[in-house]
Design a protein around this motif. Sequence first.
Motif, PDB file in Angstrom:
ATOM      1  N   GLN A 113     -31.813  45.452  -7.819  1.00 27.02           N
ATOM      2  CA  GLN A 113     -32.300  46.546  -8.514  1.00 27.02           C
ATOM      3  C   GLN A 113     -31.496  47.546  -8.508  1.00 27.02           C
ATOM      4  O   GLN A 113     -31.273  48.200  -7.223  1.00 27.02           O
ATOM      5  N   ASP A 114     -30.949  48.075  -9.488  1.00 26.66           N
ATOM      6  CA  ASP A 114     -29.929  49.270  -9.563  1.00 26.66           C
ATOM      7  C   ASP A 114     -30.581  50.660  -9.794  1.00 26.66           C
ATOM      8  O   ASP A 114     -31.888  50.706  -9.962  1.00 26.66           O
ATOM      9  N   VAL A 115     -30.064  51.894  -9.546  1.00 29.10           N
ATOM     10  CA  VAL A 115     -30.558  53.016  -9.897  1.00 29.10           C
ATOM     11  C   VAL A 115     -29.741  53.938 -10.779  1.00 29.10           C
ATOM     12  O   VAL A 115     -30.228  54.870 -11.255  1.00 29.10           O
ATOM     13  N   GLY A 116     -28.714  53.274 -11.259  1.00 27.13           N
ATOM     14  CA  GLY A 116     -27.825  54.020 -12.146  1.00 27.13           C
ATOM     15  C   GLY A 116     -26.993  55.159 -11.678  1.00 27.13           C
ATOM     16  O   GLY A 116     -26.487  55.823 -12.563  1.00 27.13           O
ATOM     17  N   ALA A 117     -26.794  55.243 -10.561  1.00 25.48           N
ATOM     18  CA  ALA A 117     -25.905  56.343  -9.996  1.00 25.48           C
ATOM     19  C   ALA A 117     -24.759  55.781  -9.141  1.00 25.48           C
ATOM     20  O   ALA A 117     -25.004  54.684  -8.610  1.00 25.48           O
ATOM     21  N   PRO A 148     -32.762  51.935 -14.741  1.00 27.11           N
ATOM     22  CA  PRO A 148     -34.045  52.683 -14.842  1.00 27.11           C
ATOM     23  C   PRO A 148     -33.788  54.024 -15.223  1.00 27.11           C
ATOM     24  O   PRO A 148     -35.104  54.547 -15.536  1.00 27.11           O
ATOM     25  N   LEU A 149     -32.919  54.602 -15.601  1.00 25.88           N
ATOM     26  CA  LEU A 149     -32.515  55.922 -16.072  1.00 25.88           C
ATOM     27  C   LEU A 149     -32.301  55.608 -17.703  1.00 25.88           C
ATOM     28  O   LEU A 149     -32.070  56.640 -18.250  1.00 25.88           O
ATOM     29  N   GLY A 150     -32.225  54.464 -18.057  1.00 27.41           N
ATOM     30  CA  GLY A 150     -32.140  54.279 -19.541  1.00 27.41           C
ATOM     31  C   GLY A 150     -30.653  54.095 -19.737  1.00 27.41           C
ATOM     32  O   GLY A 150     -29.934  54.268 -18.674  1.00 27.41           O
ATOM     33  N   GLY A 151     -29.920  53.838 -20.994  1.00 28.99           N
ATOM     34  CA  GLY A 151     -28.573  53.417 -21.105  1.00 28.99           C
ATOM     35  C   GLY A 151     -28.125  54.248 -22.319  1.00 28.99           C
ATOM     36  O   GLY A 151     -27.024  53.842 -22.947  1.00 28.99           O
ATOM     37  N   THR A 152     -28.489  55.418 -22.406  1.00 30.31           N
ATOM     38  CA  THR A 152     -28.010  56.428 -23.599  1.00 30.31           C
ATOM     39  C   THR A 152     -27.414  57.664 -23.297  1.00 30.31           C
ATOM     40  O   THR A 152     -26.533  58.205 -24.056  1.00 30.31           O
ATOM     41  N   VAL A 153     -27.269  57.870 -21.815  1.00 36.15           N
ATOM     42  CA  VAL A 153     -26.787  59.135 -21.359  1.00 36.15           C
ATOM     43  C   VAL A 153     -25.756  58.961 -20.074  1.00 36.15           C
ATOM     44  O   VAL A 153     -26.147  58.103 -19.279  1.00 36.15           O
ATOM     45  N   SER A 154     -24.515  59.380 -20.032  1.00 39.44           N
ATOM     46  CA  SER A 154     -23.622  59.527 -19.130  1.00 39.44           C
ATOM     47  C   SER A 154     -23.537  60.859 -18.488  1.00 39.44           C
ATOM     48  O   SER A 154     -23.555  61.974 -19.116  1.00 39.44           O
ATOM     49  N   GLU A 155     -23.126  61.099 -17.235  1.00 38.33           N
ATOM     50  CA  GLU A 155     -23.168  62.243 -16.742  1.00 38.33           C
ATOM     51  C   GLU A 155     -22.024  62.448 -15.494  1.00 38.33           C
ATOM     52  O   GLU A 155     -21.749  61.445 -14.822  1.00 38.33           O
ATOM     53  N   GLY A 156     -21.174  63.326 -15.547  1.00 35.10           N
ATOM     54  CA  GLY A 156     -20.294  63.668 -14.457  1.00 35.10           C
ATOM     55  C   GLY A 156     -19.018  62.905 -14.648  1.00 35.10           C
ATOM     56  O   GLY A 156     -18.935  62.052 -15.561  1.00 35.10           O
ATOM     57  N   PRO A 157     -17.918  63.556 -13.986  1.00 36.02           N
ATOM     58  CA  PRO A 157     -16.813  62.933 -14.275  1.00 36.02           C
ATOM     59  C   PRO A 157     -16.260  61.522 -13.935  1.00 36.02           C
ATOM     60  O   PRO A 157     -17.163  61.031 -12.749  1.00 36.02           O
ATOM     61  N   LEU A 158     -15.086  60.802 -14.206  1.00 32.70           N
ATOM     62  CA  LEU A 158     -14.869  59.833 -13.816  1.00 32.70           C
ATOM     63  C   LEU A 158     -14.410  59.822 -12.265  1.00 32.70           C
ATOM     64  O   LEU A 158     -13.968  60.851 -12.175  1.00 32.70           O
ATOM     65  N   ARG A 169     -15.801  52.887  -5.927  1.00 34.73           N
ATOM     66  CA  ARG A 169     -14.587  52.094  -5.873  1.00 34.73           C
ATOM     67  C   ARG A 169     -13.801  52.125  -7.162  1.00 34.73           C
ATOM     68  O   ARG A 169     -12.305  52.087  -7.076  1.00 34.73           O
ATOM     69  N   VAL A 170     -14.354  52.279  -8.216  1.00 36.29           N
ATOM     70  CA  VAL A 170     -13.669  52.143  -9.507  1.00 36.29           C
ATOM     71  C   VAL A 170     -13.957  53.643 -10.324  1.00 36.29           C
ATOM     72  O   VAL A 170     -15.207  53.832 -10.294  1.00 36.29           O
ATOM     73  N   PRO A 171     -12.983  54.276 -11.418  1.00 38.86           N
ATOM     74  CA  PRO A 171     -13.500  55.528 -12.240  1.00 38.86           C
ATOM     75  C   PRO A 171     -14.542  54.978 -13.095  1.00 38.86           C
ATOM     76  O   PRO A 171     -14.260  54.470 -14.186  1.00 38.86           O
ATOM     77  N   ILE A 172     -15.851  55.274 -12.616  1.00 42.02           N
ATOM     78  CA  ILE A 172     -16.728  55.274 -13.562  1.00 42.02           C
ATOM     79  C   ILE A 172     -17.589  56.591 -13.335  1.00 42.02           C
ATOM     80  O   ILE A 172     -17.268  57.220 -12.221  1.00 42.02           O
ATOM     81  N   PRO A 173     -18.267  57.311 -14.211  1.00 41.76           N
ATOM     82  CA  PRO A 173     -19.166  58.755 -14.063  1.00 41.76           C
ATOM     83  C   PRO A 173     -20.004  58.386 -13.187  1.00 41.76           C
ATOM     84  O   PRO A 173     -20.390  57.139 -12.497  1.00 41.76           O
ATOM     85  N   VAL A 174     -20.520  59.652 -12.718  1.00 41.48           N
ATOM     86  CA  VAL A 174     -21.722  59.720 -11.812  1.00 41.48           C
ATOM     87  C   VAL A 174     -23.093  58.893 -12.189  1.00 41.48           C
ATOM     88  O   VAL A 174     -23.718  57.962 -11.491  1.00 41.48           O
ATOM     89  N   ARG A 175     -23.161  59.146 -13.326  1.00 49.55           N
ATOM     90  CA  ARG A 175     -24.573  58.418 -13.981  1.00 49.55           C
ATOM     91  C   ARG A 175     -23.729  57.752 -14.972  1.00 49.55           C
ATOM     92  O   ARG A 175     -23.326  58.288 -16.160  1.00 49.55           O
ATOM     93  N   TYR A 176     -23.822  56.412 -15.207  1.00 50.73           N
ATOM     94  CA  TYR A 176     -22.891  55.460 -16.060  1.00 50.73           C
ATOM     95  C   TYR A 176     -23.844  54.903 -17.274  1.00 50.73           C
ATOM     96  O   TYR A 176     -22.881  54.773 -18.208  1.00 50.73           O
ATOM     97  N   GLY A 177     -24.953  55.061 -17.047  1.00 53.93           N
ATOM     98  CA  GLY A 177     -25.729  54.663 -18.365  1.00 53.93           C
ATOM     99  C   GLY A 177     -25.487  53.093 -18.856  1.00 53.93           C
ATOM    100  O   GLY A 177     -25.825  52.699 -20.101  1.00 53.93           O
ATOM    101  N   LEU A 178     -25.076  52.259 -17.954  1.00 55.12           N
ATOM    102  CA  LEU A 178     -24.963  50.875 -18.240  1.00 55.12           C
ATOM    103  C   LEU A 178     -25.886  50.036 -17.180  1.00 55.12           C
ATOM    104  O   LEU A 178     -26.413  50.667 -16.131  1.00 55.12           O
ATOM    105  N   THR A 179     -26.191  48.835 -17.598  1.00 54.55           N
ATOM    106  CA  THR A 179     -27.040  47.821 -16.603  1.00 54.55           C
ATOM    107  C   THR A 179     -25.955  47.336 -15.824  1.00 54.55           C
ATOM    108  O   THR A 179     -24.697  47.688 -16.080  1.00 54.55           O
ATOM    109  N   THR A 180     -26.348  46.666 -14.678  1.00 54.64           N
ATOM    110  CA  THR A 180     -25.417  45.783 -13.756  1.00 54.64           C
ATOM    111  C   THR A 180     -24.687  44.816 -14.338  1.00 54.64           C
ATOM    112  O   THR A 180     -23.340  44.318 -13.999  1.00 54.64           O
ATOM    113  N   GLY A 181     -25.273  44.292 -15.469  1.00 51.36           N
ATOM    114  CA  GLY A 181     -24.577  43.329 -16.179  1.00 51.36           C
ATOM    115  C   GLY A 181     -23.449  43.939 -17.074  1.00 51.36           C
ATOM    116  O   GLY A 181     -22.387  43.390 -17.165  1.00 51.36           O
TER     117      GLY A 181
END
Length: 389
Positions: A113-117, A148-158, A169-181
């Motif tokens: 279970q991820d938390v989206g951060a 659990p945060l949904g998948g429509t919003v990203s927040e914060g820089p890469l 490890r990898v350049p992604i936003p703080v809140r990335y808005g993707l599922t683990t898959g």
Amino acid sequence: MNADGRGAVETGVARLCAAPALAGSGRVGLVGNHTTVLPDLRPAAPALAAAGLRLTALFGPEHGVDGSGQADEGGDAERATGLPVYDTYGCDGERLDKLLADSGVDVLVYDLQDVGARFYTYVWTMFDLMVSAARTGVRFVVADRPNPLGGTVSEGPLLEPAWASFVGRVPIPVRYGLTTGELARYFNAEAVPRQAGAPVELSVIEAAGWRRAMDAGATGLPWIAPSPNMPTPATAAVYPGTCLFEGTNLSEGRGTTQPFEIVGAPYVDARFAPSLAELALPGVHFRDLRFVPTFHKHAGRPLRGVQLHVTDRAAFRPVRTAVAMLATLRALYPDDFAWHTAKGAHVIDLLWGSDRLRRTIDAGADPLPLCEPPAPPGTWAGADVLLYS
């Protein structure tokens, strides 16, 4: 839809249990913990074995297979299944390659279970195992779950590569808005080949019925705290922002019943909550409170601070909110507020993914422009990695 209007989502592991062939053939290692359950709360490991999957090993992340470890802890061997357990926490590179080789598995199935951060470490366990699997010829299957945060919003820089660590490890936003898959598909296209020399053989078992606009409360799935300090969906909602307080001398609420929903310090006074209210940040109300943590920062000391009450999930922006809180603290308490360091590094820089936030706040400049995401999820990651509409 259910009678109460919520959506009914079938997780990837539930689909795998119904159709074990989705994982292919061979010896299977399950990357999971106490959240690795079916929607009816049955543990997935014995259910998958009973369904015909050749399950031969378990792999645990931070907090362990049973989820009892605190932050920066792995776990003990799981005895209930009788399977060997491999603790992956603190293990990467050649050590992780050897661990996979020693396990003898042909395929890894990932279900956590991820938390989206970005700074929640389970996705980096996934990434490290994907890299090792690519190097050792092990196939990788993600049994997907909703973000659990949904998948429509990203927040914060890469994240900037110079600040890469196990909280990014990898350049992604703080809140990335993707599922683990979806995140695994992004890693496999962008980052795994750079480290392993080639992508891993990857497949994703989608969570049927999930839509990007659904948060945890809309899925119809039970919530299991994925780690000791992530007790509720309300915690997950604020965590992409208030986890930044780990990089300061304030308590982020560990050692209380509401970690990450409350923050405070011995030097905070009656000015803090009204000052935050004046900012009129969307979707959140700040309540003045006093608390005493039982462990972690300031254990046993009376603290004053605020509780974040999210009043509008859709409007609330946890990263922007926390950054505004940090700037307010620096302005109100310049002689007391401080950044936390560990092993010679500013923890806030690792969490933020660069030193820009710390330097901007210390200079007294406006940090809120730093919170702007690179783009919506389907744009920064590339629409071809998305699995859900």
